[in-house]
Design a protein around this motif. Structure first.
Motif, short mmCIF file in Angstrom:
data_model
loop_
_atom_site.label_atom_id
_atom_site.label_comp_id
_atom_site.label_asym_id
_atom_site.label_seq_id
_atom_site.Cartn_x
_atom_site.Cartn_y
_atom_site.Cartn_z
N LEU A 123 25.84 39.71 5.25
CA LEU A 123 26.58 38.84 6.15
C LEU A 123 26.22 39.20 7.59
N GLY A 124 26.94 38.63 8.54
CA GLY A 124 26.67 38.87 9.95
C GLY A 124 26.99 40.27 10.40
N VAL A 125 26.52 40.58 11.61
CA VAL A 125 26.75 41.86 12.26
C VAL A 125 27.70 41.61 13.43
N TRP A 126 28.79 42.36 13.45
CA TRP A 126 29.80 42.23 14.49
C TRP A 126 29.60 43.32 15.54
N LEU A 127 29.39 42.90 16.77
CA LEU A 127 29.39 43.83 17.91
C LEU A 127 30.82 43.95 18.36
N CYS A 128 31.44 45.08 18.03
CA CYS A 128 32.86 45.30 18.28
C CYS A 128 33.14 45.60 19.74
N GLY A 129 32.24 46.24 20.38
CA GLY A 129 32.51 46.53 21.77
C GLY A 129 31.79 47.74 22.28
N GLY A 130 32.11 47.92 23.51
CA GLY A 130 31.43 48.86 24.34
C GLY A 130 30.66 48.03 25.35
N ALA A 131 31.13 47.99 26.58
CA ALA A 131 30.48 47.18 27.61
C ALA A 131 29.03 47.58 27.83
N VAL A 132 28.75 48.88 27.75
CA VAL A 132 27.37 49.34 27.93
C VAL A 132 26.52 48.88 26.75
N LEU A 133 27.03 49.05 25.53
CA LEU A 133 26.29 48.62 24.35
C LEU A 133 26.09 47.10 24.38
N ALA A 134 27.12 46.35 24.75
CA ALA A 134 27.00 44.89 24.85
C ALA A 134 25.92 44.52 25.88
N GLY A 135 25.86 45.25 26.98
CA GLY A 135 24.83 45.00 27.98
C GLY A 135 23.44 45.29 27.44
#
Length: 189
Positions: A123-135
């Protein structure tokens, strides 16, 4: 190919948490709660799933979660070391030592690691958070689902922490809930 979705809650002024990681979950009520439990029950931490009576609910959209160390620490605030045991859990960190075998701590380049995850089955991959990781993963995000809560924080951790790099997305959906929360969905252009 699997998709990377950044599903995240934020304040009206675009902060996912206060300067010291504080967050306000007052929007998780009524029809919004019902929608989350119906559409994305796997994004609710295990200890809350038990409390809400949805512990055995199957994953609907995601079978994998990726997060930064701050998001991991926030998700395990209840004292658990594995906040999402119903998902494959990856935490990107070069310093975190995790005592839980269900958590994979990844010190590799997040972009290459997520690209490999997206090529794999599931299934899909969820990016849960972390502003640096999201960047860092901005170029790999296929979908944004933003829960904007009716609260102004004034300062804090933004949705993304990255250098100036406009990245266009297309609005694919928008809903308003009785709590005043809006949920907007965007697809990468």
């Amino acid at each position: 190919m699997r998709r990377l979705t950044y599903l995240i809650g934020c304040s009206v002024d675009g902060f996912v948490a206060g300067p010291d990681g504080q967050y306000d979950s007052t929007g998780f009520d009524g029809d919004l709660k019902a929608a989350i439990l119906a559409e994305h029950p796997e994004t609710v931490p295990h200890h809350v799933r038990r409390f809400l009576g949805v512990a055995g609910t199957p994953n609907k959209k995601f079978d994998t979660v990726v997060m930064g160390p701050g998001a991991y620490e926030a998700a395990r605030a209840d004292g658990t070391t594995s906040p999402y045991p119903h998902l494959r859990q990856y935490v990107f960190s070069t310093a975190l030592l995790c005592p839980d075998p269900e958590i994979a701590v990844v010190a590799d380049d997040p972009v290459e690691f997520v690209r490999a995850l997206k090529r794999g089955p599931g299934l899909g991959v969820w990016l849960c958070g972390g502003a640096v990781l999201a960047g860092q993963l901005l170029g790999e995000i296929d979908e944004l689902i933003v829960h904007r809560y009716p609260v102004v924080l004034g300062d804090g951790i933004p949705l993304f922490r990255t250098s100036f790099a406009p990245s266009p997305f297309t609005l694919t959906g928008s809903r308003v809930f009785t709590t005043g929360t809006t949920v907007t969905t965007y697809a990468k252009q």
